[in-house]
Design an enzyme around this catalytic site. Structure first.
Site, mmCIF file in Angstrom:
data_model
loop_
_atom_site.group_PDB
_atom_site.id
_atom_site.type_symbol
_atom_site.label_atom_id
_atom_site.label_comp_id
_atom_site.label_asym_id
_atom_site.label_seq_id
_atom_site.Cartn_x
_atom_site.Cartn_y
_atom_site.Cartn_z
ATOM 1 N N ASP A 91 0.228 6.448 4.434
ATOM 2 C CA ASP A 91 0.311 5.858 3.087
ATOM 3 C C ASP A 91 -0.438 6.620 1.979
ATOM 4 O OD1 ASP A 91 1.533 3.998 4.711
ATOM 5 O OD2 ASP A 91 0.411 2.271 3.983
ATOM 6 N N LYS A 117 7.497 1.348 6.062
ATOM 7 C CA LYS A 117 7.049 0.015 6.498
ATOM 8 C C LYS A 117 6.823 -0.868 5.285
ATOM 9 C CE LYS A 117 2.202 1.363 6.650
ATOM 10 N NZ LYS A 117 1.713 0.438 5.626
ATOM 11 N N CYS A 145 -4.540 -0.097 6.587
ATOM 12 C CA CYS A 145 -3.416 0.456 7.350
ATOM 13 C C CYS A 145 -3.833 1.538 8.342
ATOM 14 C CB CYS A 145 -2.339 0.958 6.392
ATOM 15 S SG CYS A 145 -1.572 -0.418 5.483
#
Ligand SMILES: [Zn+2]
Length: 189
Positions: free
Chosen positions: A17, A103, A142
């Protein structure tokens, strides 16, 4: 540990990310979030040179996602599909053949871990990966969830601390403890 000395066949690099919204100026800005970019670039370049698979995940929410405060969730709206905020940081050295893992697309729940219903666990096993090196954002959300799932999935897991930043310092300290307790190696230098 410099990537040149440690990366070897059967490793995989997971870049979690590293998107504009998680960097300074973004919608869910993490302090010094963009500081992970030059560190990760060294790892990406070395993995690329050695033919080690590189997976770059991205949070990729539909508009009005359930995780947004506007919908009763914990986070300000961020990483909305196809927006500039959802794009990878422009300085990240993603090679042409990087494998993207998307995601956060589900309407009914959030996905912090890159392994959560993405099929990535089976993908890594199919490629006979044994060790996973992880960096990205955020360390206490995450990255933490992904590293724990990788460990749970039977991989040797290394988190590259300099290639991560937490949402909060306390959260980061808690995450690092949790990761160590799970048998994950935290690369400190
Ligand atoms: Zn999100």
């Amino acid at each position: 540990m410099p990537p040149r000395e440690v990366l070897q066949p059967r490793d995989a690099l997971l870049v979690v990310d590293v998107q504009n919204d998680f960097c300074p100026g973004g919608a869910l800005s993490i302090e010094d979030g963009d500081a992970v970019v030059p560190v990760l670039n060294e790892w990406i370049d070395e993995a690329d040179a050695k033919g080690i698979p590189i997976y770059a995940s991205r949070d990729w929410h539909p508009q009005d996602h359930i995780s947004f405060q506007t919908q009763g969730g914990p986070w300000p709206p961020h990483c909305v599909q196809d927006t500039e905020g959802a794009a990878f940081h422009p300085a990240l050295h993603l090679p042409q053949h990087v494998i993207k893992v998307t995601k956060g697309v589900r309407f009914d729940q959030d996905q912090y871990s890159v392994f959560d219903q993405t099929g990535l666990l089976d993908e890594l096993k199919r490629r006979e990966v044994q060790r996973v090196w992880i960096g990205g954002l955020a360390q206490d959300v995450c990255v933490c969830a992904s590293a724990l799932d990788a460990r749970q999935g039977g991989f040797k897991v290394h988190v590259i601390k300099a290639a991560t930043r937490p949402v909060t310092a306390e959260g980061g300290a808690r995450a690092l403890r949790q990761l160590r307790d799970a048998g994950i190696v935290i690369e400190e230098d």
